[in-house]
Design a protein around this motif. Structure first.
Motif, PDB file in Angstrom:
ATOM      1  N   ALA A 276      20.983 -49.529 108.231  1.00 45.22           N
ATOM      2  CA  ALA A 276      20.008 -48.515 108.652  1.00 45.22           C
ATOM      3  C   ALA A 276      20.438 -47.960 110.004  1.00 45.22           C
ATOM      4  CB  ALA A 276      18.620 -49.137 108.724  1.00 45.22           C
ATOM      5  N   ALA A 277      21.212 -46.875 109.951  1.00 46.08           N
ATOM      6  CA  ALA A 277      21.686 -46.271 111.203  1.00 46.08           C
ATOM      7  C   ALA A 277      20.881 -45.026 111.558  1.00 46.08           C
ATOM      8  CB  ALA A 277      23.168 -45.915 111.075  1.00 46.08           C
ATOM      9  N   ALA A 278      19.932 -44.657 110.697  1.00 49.46           N
ATOM     10  CA  ALA A 278      19.164 -43.433 110.953  1.00 49.46           C
ATOM     11  C   ALA A 278      18.177 -43.637 112.087  1.00 49.46           C
ATOM     12  CB  ALA A 278      18.414 -43.026 109.681  1.00 49.46           C
ATOM     13  N   ALA A 279      17.920 -42.543 112.803  1.00 51.29           N
ATOM     14  CA  ALA A 279      16.854 -42.543 113.823  1.00 51.29           C
ATOM     15  C   ALA A 279      15.629 -41.934 113.141  1.00 51.29           C
ATOM     16  CB  ALA A 279      17.289 -41.725 115.019  1.00 51.29           C
ATOM     17  N   ASP A 311       8.479 -47.840 107.548  1.00 53.50           N
ATOM     18  CA  ASP A 311       9.683 -48.401 108.162  1.00 53.50           C
ATOM     19  C   ASP A 311      10.654 -48.722 107.022  1.00 53.50           C
ATOM     20  OD1 ASP A 311      11.662 -50.177 109.215  1.00 53.50           O
ATOM     21  OD2 ASP A 311      10.364 -50.502 110.955  1.00 53.50           O
ATOM     22  N   ILE A 312      11.707 -47.919 106.916  1.00 51.38           N
ATOM     23  CA  ILE A 312      12.623 -48.030 105.773  1.00 51.38           C
ATOM     24  C   ILE A 312      13.342 -49.375 105.794  1.00 51.38           C
ATOM     25  CG2 ILE A 312      14.643 -46.983 104.657  1.00 51.38           C
ATOM     26  CD1 ILE A 312      13.709 -44.314 106.085  1.00 51.38           C
ATOM     27  N   LEU A 313      13.863 -49.718 106.964  1.00 47.20           N
ATOM     28  CA  LEU A 313      14.608 -50.983 107.075  1.00 47.20           C
ATOM     29  C   LEU A 313      13.706 -52.176 106.757  1.00 47.20           C
ATOM     30  CD1 LEU A 313      17.060 -52.683 107.847  1.00 47.20           C
ATOM     31  CD2 LEU A 313      16.417 -52.406 110.256  1.00 47.20           C
ATOM     32  N   ALA A 314      12.514 -52.190 107.366  1.00 44.47           N
ATOM     33  CA  ALA A 314      11.614 -53.334 107.135  1.00 44.47           C
ATOM     34  C   ALA A 314      11.217 -53.410 105.662  1.00 44.47           C
ATOM     35  CB  ALA A 314      10.387 -53.216 108.032  1.00 44.47           C
ATOM     36  N   VAL A 330      21.446 -54.575 107.754  1.00 42.06           N
ATOM     37  CA  VAL A 330      21.874 -54.398 109.146  1.00 42.06           C
ATOM     38  C   VAL A 330      21.025 -53.296 109.766  1.00 42.06           C
ATOM     39  CG1 VAL A 330      23.825 -53.867 110.664  1.00 42.06           C
ATOM     40  CG2 VAL A 330      24.235 -54.963 108.442  1.00 42.06           C
ATOM     41  N   GLY A 331      20.454 -53.569 110.925  1.00 38.29           N
ATOM     42  CA  GLY A 331      19.647 -52.561 111.613  1.00 38.29           C
ATOM     43  C   GLY A 331      20.293 -52.136 112.916  1.00 38.29           C
ATOM     44  N   PHE A 332      19.797 -51.054 113.455  1.00 39.70           N
ATOM     45  CA  PHE A 332      20.236 -50.563 114.760  1.00 39.70           C
ATOM     46  C   PHE A 332      19.043 -50.552 115.708  1.00 39.70           C
ATOM     47  CE2 PHE A 332      24.539 -48.740 115.053  1.00 39.70           C
ATOM     48  CZ  PHE A 332      24.993 -49.069 113.791  1.00 39.70           C
ATOM     49  N   ALA A 333      19.306 -50.728 116.975  1.00 43.49           N
ATOM     50  CA  ALA A 333      18.266 -50.577 117.979  1.00 43.49           C
ATOM     51  C   ALA A 333      18.830 -49.715 119.098  1.00 43.49           C
ATOM     52  CB  ALA A 333      17.862 -51.937 118.527  1.00 43.49           C
ATOM     53  N   ALA A 345      14.615 -59.319 119.945  1.00 45.27           N
ATOM     54  CA  ALA A 345      13.235 -59.286 119.439  1.00 45.27           C
ATOM     55  C   ALA A 345      13.159 -58.423 118.177  1.00 45.27           C
ATOM     56  CB  ALA A 345      12.304 -58.735 120.519  1.00 45.27           C
ATOM     57  N   LYS A 346      13.898 -57.339 118.185  1.00 45.02           N
ATOM     58  CA  LYS A 346      13.845 -56.430 117.028  1.00 45.02           C
ATOM     59  C   LYS A 346      14.446 -57.069 115.791  1.00 45.02           C
ATOM     60  CE  LYS A 346      13.658 -52.194 117.976  1.00 45.02           C
ATOM     61  NZ  LYS A 346      13.936 -50.860 118.475  1.00 45.02           N
ATOM     62  N   ARG A 347      15.534 -57.804 115.965  1.00 45.43           N
ATOM     63  CA  ARG A 347      16.159 -58.466 114.805  1.00 45.43           C
ATOM     64  C   ARG A 347      15.176 -59.451 114.162  1.00 45.43           C
ATOM     65  NH1 ARG A 347      18.850 -62.716 112.631  1.00 45.43           N
ATOM     66  NH2 ARG A 347      18.169 -64.109 114.286  1.00 45.43           N
ATOM     67  N   ARG A 349      11.850 -59.402 114.492  1.00 42.63           N
ATOM     68  CA  ARG A 349      10.689 -58.692 113.945  1.00 42.63           C
ATOM     69  C   ARG A 349      11.018 -58.096 112.576  1.00 42.63           C
ATOM     70  NH1 ARG A 349       9.849 -55.503 118.077  1.00 42.63           N
ATOM     71  NH2 ARG A 349      10.452 -53.548 117.119  1.00 42.63           N
ATOM     72  N   LYS A 350      12.222 -57.532 112.457  1.00 42.39           N
ATOM     73  CA  LYS A 350      12.587 -56.887 111.182  1.00 42.39           C
ATOM     74  C   LYS A 350      13.087 -57.921 110.173  1.00 42.39           C
ATOM     75  CE  LYS A 350      12.722 -52.410 112.907  1.00 42.39           C
ATOM     76  NZ  LYS A 350      12.382 -51.105 112.390  1.00 42.39           N
ATOM     77  N   ASP A 351      13.333 -59.126 110.652  1.00 35.80           N
ATOM     78  CA  ASP A 351      13.775 -60.223 109.800  1.00 35.80           C
ATOM     79  C   ASP A 351      15.058 -59.870 109.035  1.00 35.80           C
ATOM     80  OD1 ASP A 351      13.777 -62.685 108.716  1.00 35.80           O
ATOM     81  OD2 ASP A 351      12.209 -62.322 107.235  1.00 35.80           O
TER      82      ASP A 351
HETATM   83  O1  C5P Z   1      11.687 -50.007 115.053  1.00 31.14           O
HETATM   84  P1  C5P Z   1      12.869 -49.244 115.485  1.00 31.14           P
HETATM   85  O2  C5P Z   1      12.796 -47.784 115.162  1.00 31.14           O
HETATM   86  O3  C5P Z   1      13.260 -49.400 116.907  1.00 31.14           O
HETATM   87  O4  C5P Z   1      14.073 -49.895 114.644  1.00 31.14           O
HETATM   88  C1  C5P Z   1      15.312 -49.312 114.520  1.00 31.14           C
HETATM   89  C2  C5P Z   1      15.940 -49.714 113.222  1.00 31.14           C
HETATM   90  O5  C5P Z   1      15.012 -49.573 112.143  1.00 31.14           O
HETATM   91  C3  C5P Z   1      17.085 -48.800 112.845  1.00 31.14           C
HETATM   92  O6  C5P Z   1      17.989 -49.544 112.063  1.00 31.14           O
HETATM   93  C4  C5P Z   1      16.394 -47.716 112.038  1.00 31.14           C
HETATM   94  O7  C5P Z   1      17.287 -47.063 111.168  1.00 31.14           O
HETATM   95  C5  C5P Z   1      15.364 -48.508 111.286  1.00 31.14           C
HETATM   96  N1  C5P Z   1      14.118 -47.759 111.013  1.00 31.14           N
HETATM   97  C6  C5P Z   1      13.797 -47.434 109.724  1.00 31.14           C
HETATM   98  N2  C5P Z   1      12.631 -46.768 109.450  1.00 31.14           N
HETATM   99  C7  C5P Z   1      11.767 -46.462 110.452  1.00 31.14           C
HETATM  100  C8  C5P Z   1      12.087 -46.793 111.766  1.00 31.14           C
HETATM  101  C9  C5P Z   1      13.262 -47.437 112.024  1.00 31.14           C
HETATM  102  O8  C5P Z   1      14.579 -47.712 108.803  1.00 31.14           O
HETATM  103  N3  C5P Z   1      10.654 -45.830 110.164  1.00 31.14           N
END
Ligand code: C5P
Length: 405
Positions: A276-279, A311-314, A330-333, A345-347, A349-351
């Motif tokens: 999940a590299a998207a913002a 939250d797509i990643l979660a 894999v997530g990005f912060a 903390a984010k890793r 939280r997102k498990d």
């Molecule tokens: O919670 P936050 O936005 O800081 O987390 C960042 C990570 O979560 C990134 O990998 C981002 O692609 C993903 N994300 C997501 N869906 C969202 C928000 C963040 O997949 N709504």
């Protein structure tokens, strides 16, 4: 721009109008740090001169098996022993047929036959008229060359010099370069399917306006390229960005976070890795007006109410596939401060098993990045590098952590 540093490429030209593109390809190899030795058939000299290729490669061109420059008078042996790869671009239909039959009556085919087959890969960029390409003889020859261990770089489609339109054009130099750089990368994700989200999302207010952010998509697209180079089957779910799609990557364009979630969920059931590299926009307007929101002259601004985006990643990380260990997430912060603390903390939280932390303002829109890897064992700071170098390193780090198949 040093993706071929230390490589020595023998570039073979055969008779075809696409020889003019070989000049650009040669230049591309040199720009990427390779040394290039050009070998030309007699027919190719009808299309481009050895002088041009000598000037671009910085080495005199070989055209004859009787070239007396070599002390042992065996250019076919010496040239092929020094090569990290032999690239035939353009490769004519006739030259393909010659290779299939192991002909050796001129330098280029002789050199291909004499190459140490296990050490020196042969890469072929066919170029010919569409009827010649589609002919069963050519298709048979291509299959045979692949069976004999050659790598066929494929052909392009479109307008041909003969005036016809169809398959058989030589790939463009930059496409060949991307494929040849990919060829040399270690195939650490071979047989794996990777899904990546990239870029910003766009949350519409009305048909004209919306909420978005400065994510360029460059990091996600670099990861897609690196994953494909590593042998994976790659799909990228991209928000609105203007980054070109890497070769061999399937791209699904989306706008909003909800579209991105739907497209991602359609892809992940077959995937082994989700990155999940998207913002993704955290919030979207509660309502999207189907007409432009106009000023009414009263001077009062409209009020926009927001609601939280999925939250797509979660969501993916909570799914059955990730929970069972079949999907590595894999997530990005992107943080502005206290990166280690927030990333850890984010890793949790997102498990997810792996999170990449970076400082947002130092990466958004930039061509390079600095990544902090956070996993259950702790943190690893990677050196600042180009986004493609960071992406290749990340791919290697992911591959190392995958369960064995
Ligand atoms: O919670 P936050 O936005 O800081 O987390 C960042 C990570 O979560 C990134 O990998 C981002 O692609 C993903 N994300 C997501 N869906 C969202 C928000 C963040 O997949 N709504």
């Amino acid at each position: 721009m040093n993706d071929l540093a230390g490589r020595h490429i023998v570039l073979g030209l055969t008779g075809g109008i696409a020889c003019y593109k070989a000049a650009e390809l040669c230049r591309g190899f040199v720009k990427e740090g390779a040394t290039v030795q050009v070998v030309m058939t007699e027919a190719s000299e009808q299309f481009i001169t050895p002088v041009t290729m000598q000037a671009l490669s910085g080495r005199t061109v070989y055209t004859s098996q009787w070239d007396p420059r070599e002390p042992n008078n065996m250019p076919h042996i010496n040239l092929s022993r020094q090569a990290d790869a032999i690239v035939i671009a353009p490769c004519s239909a006739d030259f393909m047929a010659r290779l299939v039959h192991g002909r050796a009556d001129e330098l280029l085919s002789l050199m291909c036959l004499a190459r140490p087959i296990a050490q020196v890969p042969l890469l072929i960029a066919p170029a010919m008229n569409r009827e010649m390409w589609a002919h069963p003889a050519t298709q048979r020859n291509m299959a045979q060359l692949a069976a004999d261990g050659a790598t066929i770089l494929g052909v392009g489609s479109g307008f041909q010099a003969c005036g016809e339109t169809g398959d058989g054009r030589m790939l463009e130099p930059e496409e060949l370069l991307e494929d040849i750089v990919a060829f040399f990368q270690p195939k650490v994700l071979s047989g794996r399917k990777v899904v990546i989200t990239a870029g910003p999302t766009f949350e519409a207010l009305d048909p004209i306006r919306g909420i978005t952010n400065h994510s360029s998509g460059k990091m996600g697209f670099a990861i897609a390229r690196a994953a494909r180079e590593a042998g994976a089957d790659v799909a990228i779910v991209a928000g609105p960005v203007s980054v070109p799609t890497p070769r061999g990557v399937r791209r699904v364009d989306v706008k909003s976070a909800r579209d991105m979630l739907a497209a991602t969920q359609a892809e992940v059931p077959q995937a082994d890795i989700f990155i999940a590299a998207a913002a993704v926009a955290d919030w979207r307007p509660v309502t999207e007006s189907d007409q432009k929101i106009k000023k009414d002259g009263s001077g009062s601004a409209p009020t926009v109410a927001f609601t939280e985006n999925p939250d797509i990643l979660a969501t993916v990380a909570k799914g059955e596939r990730a929970r069972s260990g079949a999907l590595f997430c894999v997530g990005f912060a992107a943080e502005s401060h206290d990166l280690v603390k927030h990333a850890k903390a984010k890793r949790e939280r997102k498990d997810i098993p792996l999170l990449v932390g970076n400082i947002g303002p130092l990466t958004f829109g930039q061509d390079d990045n600095q990544m902090l890897l956070v996993d259950a064992q702790g943190t690893t700071e990677l050196p600042r590098a180009s986004k493609i170098a960071c992406a290749r390193r990340l791919v290697a780090e992911i591959a190392r952590r995958l369960p064995r198949t």
